[in-house]
Enzyme design. Structure first.
Site, PDB file in Angstrom:
ATOM      1  N   GLN A 172       0.844  -1.197   0.000  1.00  0.00           N
ATOM      2  CA  GLN A 172       0.000   0.000   0.000  1.00  0.00           C
ATOM      3  C   GLN A 172       0.885   1.255   0.000  1.00  0.00           C
ATOM      4  O   GLN A 172       0.385   2.361  -0.110  1.00  0.00           O
ATOM      5  CB  GLN A 172      -0.890   0.010   1.247  1.00  0.00           C
ATOM      6  CG  GLN A 172      -1.843  -1.159   1.348  1.00  0.00           C
ATOM      7  CD  GLN A 172      -2.447  -1.264   2.745  1.00  0.00           C
ATOM      8  OE1 GLN A 172      -3.405  -0.583   3.077  1.00  0.00           O
ATOM      9  NE2 GLN A 172      -1.842  -2.095   3.574  1.00  0.00           N
ATOM     10  N   HIS A 174      -1.513   1.353  -4.355  1.00  0.00           N
ATOM     11  CA  HIS A 174      -1.921   2.757  -4.232  1.00  0.00           C
ATOM     12  C   HIS A 174      -1.000   3.694  -5.015  1.00  0.00           C
ATOM     13  O   HIS A 174      -0.888   4.884  -4.717  1.00  0.00           O
ATOM     14  CB  HIS A 174      -2.001   3.147  -2.751  1.00  0.00           C
ATOM     15  CG  HIS A 174      -3.062   2.391  -2.028  1.00  0.00           C
ATOM     16  ND1 HIS A 174      -3.088   2.261  -0.657  1.00  0.00           N
ATOM     17  CD2 HIS A 174      -4.126   1.692  -2.484  1.00  0.00           C
ATOM     18  CE1 HIS A 174      -4.142   1.505  -0.309  1.00  0.00           C
ATOM     19  NE2 HIS A 174      -4.783   1.155  -1.397  1.00  0.00           N
ATOM     20  N   PRO A 177       3.154  -4.193  15.950  1.00  0.00           N
ATOM     21  CA  PRO A 177       3.192  -4.031  17.407  1.00  0.00           C
ATOM     22  C   PRO A 177       1.795  -3.873  17.989  1.00  0.00           C
ATOM     23  O   PRO A 177       1.553  -4.214  19.139  1.00  0.00           O
ATOM     24  CB  PRO A 177       4.006  -2.755  17.603  1.00  0.00           C
ATOM     25  CG  PRO A 177       4.739  -2.536  16.335  1.00  0.00           C
ATOM     26  CD  PRO A 177       3.876  -3.116  15.262  1.00  0.00           C
TER      27      PRO A 177
HETATM   28  C1  BV8 Z   1     -12.162   3.449  -3.533  1.00  0.00           C
HETATM   29  C2  BV8 Z   1      -2.124   6.710  -1.455  1.00  0.00           C
HETATM   30  C3  BV8 Z   1     -14.007   3.541  -4.982  1.00  0.00           C
HETATM   31  C4  BV8 Z   1      -2.128   8.172  -1.236  1.00  0.00           C
HETATM   32  C5  BV8 Z   1      -3.866   5.707  -0.044  1.00  0.00           C
HETATM   33  C6  BV8 Z   1     -15.184  -0.313   2.475  1.00  0.00           C
HETATM   34  C7  BV8 Z   1     -15.361  -0.036   3.801  1.00  0.00           C
HETATM   35  C8  BV8 Z   1     -15.040   1.259   4.287  1.00  0.00           C
HETATM   36  C9  BV8 Z   1     -14.521   2.257   3.470  1.00  0.00           C
HETATM   37  C10 BV8 Z   1     -14.337   1.976   2.161  1.00  0.00           C
HETATM   38  C11 BV8 Z   1     -14.686   0.709   1.666  1.00  0.00           C
HETATM   39  N1  BV8 Z   1     -14.376   0.718   0.359  1.00  0.00           N
HETATM   40  C12 BV8 Z   1     -13.876   1.938   0.000  1.00  0.00           C
HETATM   41  C13 BV8 Z   1     -13.847   2.722   1.088  1.00  0.00           C
HETATM   42  C14 BV8 Z   1     -13.343   4.083   1.128  1.00  0.00           C
HETATM   43  C15 BV8 Z   1     -11.825   4.175   1.269  1.00  0.00           C
HETATM   44  C16 BV8 Z   1     -11.385   3.575   2.580  1.00  0.00           C
HETATM   45  O1  BV8 Z   1     -10.937   2.453   2.651  1.00  0.00           O
HETATM   46  N2  BV8 Z   1     -11.503   4.398   3.632  1.00  0.00           N
HETATM   47  C17 BV8 Z   1     -11.037   3.952   4.958  1.00  0.00           C
HETATM   48  C18 BV8 Z   1     -10.253   5.079   5.572  1.00  0.00           C
HETATM   49  C19 BV8 Z   1     -12.171   3.523   5.822  1.00  0.00           C
HETATM   50  N3  BV8 Z   1     -11.134   3.516   0.167  1.00  0.00           N
HETATM   51  C20 BV8 Z   1     -10.928   4.257  -0.957  1.00  0.00           C
HETATM   52  O2  BV8 Z   1     -11.250   5.422  -1.094  1.00  0.00           O
HETATM   53  C21 BV8 Z   1     -10.215   3.536  -2.100  1.00  0.00           C
HETATM   54  N4  BV8 Z   1     -10.890   3.830  -3.331  1.00  0.00           N
HETATM   55  O3  BV8 Z   1     -12.778   2.792  -2.740  1.00  0.00           O
HETATM   56  O4  BV8 Z   1     -12.656   3.888  -4.727  1.00  0.00           O
HETATM   57  C22 BV8 Z   1     -14.125   3.522  -6.423  1.00  0.00           C
HETATM   58  C23 BV8 Z   1     -14.290   2.313  -7.011  1.00  0.00           C
HETATM   59  C24 BV8 Z   1     -14.468   2.280  -8.401  1.00  0.00           C
HETATM   60  C25 BV8 Z   1     -14.468   3.485  -9.133  1.00  0.00           C
HETATM   61  C26 BV8 Z   1     -14.242   4.706  -8.472  1.00  0.00           C
HETATM   62  C27 BV8 Z   1     -14.046   4.737  -7.087  1.00  0.00           C
HETATM   63  C28 BV8 Z   1      -8.768   4.071  -2.287  1.00  0.00           C
HETATM   64  C29 BV8 Z   1      -7.962   3.799  -1.081  1.00  0.00           C
HETATM   65  C30 BV8 Z   1      -6.483   4.234  -1.330  1.00  0.00           C
HETATM   66  C31 BV8 Z   1      -6.221   5.618  -0.808  1.00  0.00           C
HETATM   67  N5  BV8 Z   1      -4.803   5.955  -0.940  1.00  0.00           N
HETATM   68  N6  BV8 Z   1      -2.557   6.022  -0.228  1.00  0.00           N
HETATM   69  C32 BV8 Z   1      -1.113   8.616  -0.239  1.00  0.00           C
HETATM   70  O5  BV8 Z   1      -0.341   7.768   0.251  1.00  0.00           O
HETATM   71  O6  BV8 Z   1      -1.099   9.822   0.018  1.00  0.00           O
HETATM   72  S1  BV8 Z   1      -4.331   4.911   1.415  1.00  0.00           S
HETATM   73  C33 BV8 Z   1      -2.997   5.172   2.514  1.00  0.00           C
HETATM   74  O7  BV8 Z   1      -3.533   4.987   3.782  1.00  0.00           O
HETATM   75  C34 BV8 Z   1      -1.881   4.163   2.409  1.00  0.00           C
HETATM   76  O8  BV8 Z   1      -1.573   3.820   1.103  1.00  0.00           O
HETATM   77  C35 BV8 Z   1      -2.449   2.983   3.187  1.00  0.00           C
HETATM   78  O9  BV8 Z   1      -3.231   2.188   2.384  1.00  0.00           O
HETATM   79  C36 BV8 Z   1      -3.357   3.646   4.178  1.00  0.00           C
HETATM   80  C37 BV8 Z   1      -2.694   3.664   5.489  1.00  0.00           C
HETATM   81  O10 BV8 Z   1      -2.775   2.373   6.007  1.00  0.00           O
HETATM   82  P1  BV8 Z   1      -1.437   1.681   6.554  1.00  0.00           P
HETATM   83  O11 BV8 Z   1      -0.426   1.641   5.489  1.00  0.00           O
HETATM   84  O12 BV8 Z   1      -1.869   0.435   7.179  1.00  0.00           O
HETATM   85  O13 BV8 Z   1      -0.896   2.739   7.637  1.00  0.00           O
HETATM   86  P2  BV8 Z   1      -1.536   3.111   9.051  1.00  0.00           P
HETATM   87  O14 BV8 Z   1      -0.843   4.341   9.502  1.00  0.00           O
HETATM   88  O15 BV8 Z   1      -3.014   3.087   8.999  1.00  0.00           O
HETATM   89  O16 BV8 Z   1      -1.080   1.891   9.988  1.00  0.00           O
HETATM   90  C38 BV8 Z   1       0.279   1.669  10.225  1.00  0.00           C
HETATM   91  C39 BV8 Z   1       0.346   0.384  11.021  1.00  0.00           C
HETATM   92  O17 BV8 Z   1       1.728   0.081  11.216  1.00  0.00           O
HETATM   93  C40 BV8 Z   1      -0.309   0.480  12.402  1.00  0.00           C
HETATM   94  O18 BV8 Z   1      -1.156  -0.649  12.586  1.00  0.00           O
HETATM   95  C41 BV8 Z   1       0.881   0.447  13.380  1.00  0.00           C
HETATM   96  O19 BV8 Z   1       0.581  -0.261  14.545  1.00  0.00           O
HETATM   97  C42 BV8 Z   1       1.917  -0.299  12.562  1.00  0.00           C
HETATM   98  N7  BV8 Z   1       3.308   0.021  12.890  1.00  0.00           N
HETATM   99  C43 BV8 Z   1       3.821   1.177  13.378  1.00  0.00           C
HETATM  100  N8  BV8 Z   1       5.179   1.079  13.512  1.00  0.00           N
HETATM  101  C44 BV8 Z   1       5.522  -0.177  13.078  1.00  0.00           C
HETATM  102  C45 BV8 Z   1       4.329  -0.842  12.674  1.00  0.00           C
HETATM  103  N9  BV8 Z   1       4.324  -2.099  12.171  1.00  0.00           N
HETATM  104  C46 BV8 Z   1       5.522  -2.734  12.102  1.00  0.00           C
HETATM  105  N10 BV8 Z   1       6.715  -2.145  12.474  1.00  0.00           N
HETATM  106  C47 BV8 Z   1       6.743  -0.897  12.951  1.00  0.00           C
HETATM  107  N11 BV8 Z   1       7.908  -0.346  13.293  1.00  0.00           N
END
Ligand code: BV8
Ligand code: ZN
Length: 252
Positions: free
Chosen positions: A105, A123, A220
């Site tokens: 991602q 992404h 974590p």
């Molecule tokens: C779409 C690029 C429709 C840009 C990104 C179903 C249910 C609910 C909502 C939706 C659904 N379907 C769609 C949605 C809406 C939405 C969505 O999912 N919303 C969420 C917030 C609820 N999805 C969309 O909008 C998607 N598109 O659905 O389009 C459509 C379909 C057809 C035609 C037209 C339209 C698009 C989603 C992609 C968005 N772009 N990134 C940019 O980067 O600026 S998403 C972006 O956020 C990242 O790419 C990544 O995917 C996400 C972040 O998640 P993580 O990478 O997991 O990061 P996060 O900070 O959340 O977590 C970090 C983790 O690491 C934590 O758990 C932490 O504990 C852990 N950690 C910390 N330190 C460490 C560690 N782990 C290991 N070691 C460490 N040291």
């Protein structure tokens, strides 16, 4: 992390496994100095996703969005792959499993810089930009060098934007279809550093689990899928992934 001991049942599954899918999120790049999105110190703590990572935000304030991605581009360029990125690359390049696919991602490009080859960027990537009217693609670094305060204008009159998938935008069909296919035939599905809350990406975990994959989660913090994990390593990826890769190689 000390040597990882796997249960006999898991060792058996590892011995027989033919295909592995690694699924990564922002947490895998945390130890490279890049912010995650959620959680303490995450990007979304300081700014709201809908104000920066949506087509509407770019229409409303293209300068602000462009400057934010230029800042993230520089962060990624100054960062280096960490032991988690390097261990995943080793797992692929040493062909420990006949089939290896890295589904990420992340838009930071660190997996490829670590040597990973078979990478599916769900992404998109912050290393490229494209015109929002004609789609003309170019190197993001060059685009920022040309104009760092506002999006450069294309010869067609359109504006250049980062080649990432914004919220509300569809993922690249072919990339997602391939990721779903690989997840559905994975014997091992390794999820690293993702909160597993963004869709449709997080849905790949269910696809793999439903198809009978051994599901390993490295994070974590617990995630909505932790209860489905056959093995959970609640530790930073930079420690847990090299230990896990050593254990997987040892038992092949
Ligand atoms: C779409 C690029 C429709 C840009 C990104 C179903 C249910 C609910 C909502 C939706 C659904 N379907 C769609 C949605 C809406 C939405 C969505 O999912 N919303 C969420 C917030 C609820 N999805 C969309 O909008 C998607 N598109 O659905 O389009 C459509 C379909 C057809 C035609 C037209 C339209 C698009 C989603 C992609 C968005 N772009 N990134 C940019 O980067 O600026 S998403 C972006 O956020 C990242 O790419 C990544 O995917 C996400 C972040 O998640 P993580 O990478 O997991 O990061 P996060 O900070 O959340 O977590 C970090 C983790 O690491 C934590 O758990 C932490 O504990 C852990 N950690 C910390 N330190 C460490 C560690 N782990 C290991 N070691 C460490 N040291
Ligand atoms: Zn154009």
């Amino acid at each position: 992390m000390e040597t990882l001991t796997l249960s006999e049942e898991i060792r058996e599954r590892v011995r027989e496994a033919r295909s592995l899918v690694a699924f990564s999120g922002a947490g895998v790049s945390r130890e490279s100095g890049l912010d995650t999105f959620r959680g303490a110190g995450g990007l979304w703590e300081k700014m709201r996703p809908e104000e920066l990572a949506t087509p509407q935000a770019f229409r409303a304030d293209p300068e602000k969005v462009w400057r934010w991605y230029a800042w993230r581009f520089r962060q990624a360029a100054e960062a280096a792959p960490n032991p988690a990125h390097l261990a995943l690359a080793r797992l692929e390049l040493e062909e420990v499993f006949p089939s290896f696919t890295l589904v990420t991602q992340n838009v930071d490009g660190l997996h490829r810089r670590a040597g990973s080859r078979n990478v599916l960027e769900l992404h998109g990537t912050i290393l490229r930009a494209h015109c929002n009217r004609c789609g003309q693609s170019r190197d993001m670094g060059e685009a920022i060098a040309e104009s760092s305060e506002e999006p450069p204008v294309c010869s067609c009159g359109g504006k250049y934007r980062p080649s990432v998938v914004w919220f509300g935008e569809a993922l690249p069909d072919d990339v997602f279809a391939q990721a779903a296919e690989e997840s559905a035939s994975a014997d091992l599905f390794l999820s690293v550093g993702t909160s597993s809350t963004v869709y449709p990406a997080a849905g790949l975990i269910e696809v793999a689990k439903r198809a009978g994959a051994l599901f390993v989660e490295v994070n974590p913090e617990p995630t909505p899928f932790s209860r489905l994990a056959d093995l959970r390593l609640a530790a930073p990826a930079g420690e847990a992934v090299p230990a896990l890769v050593d254990a997987l190689s040892r038992h092949r």
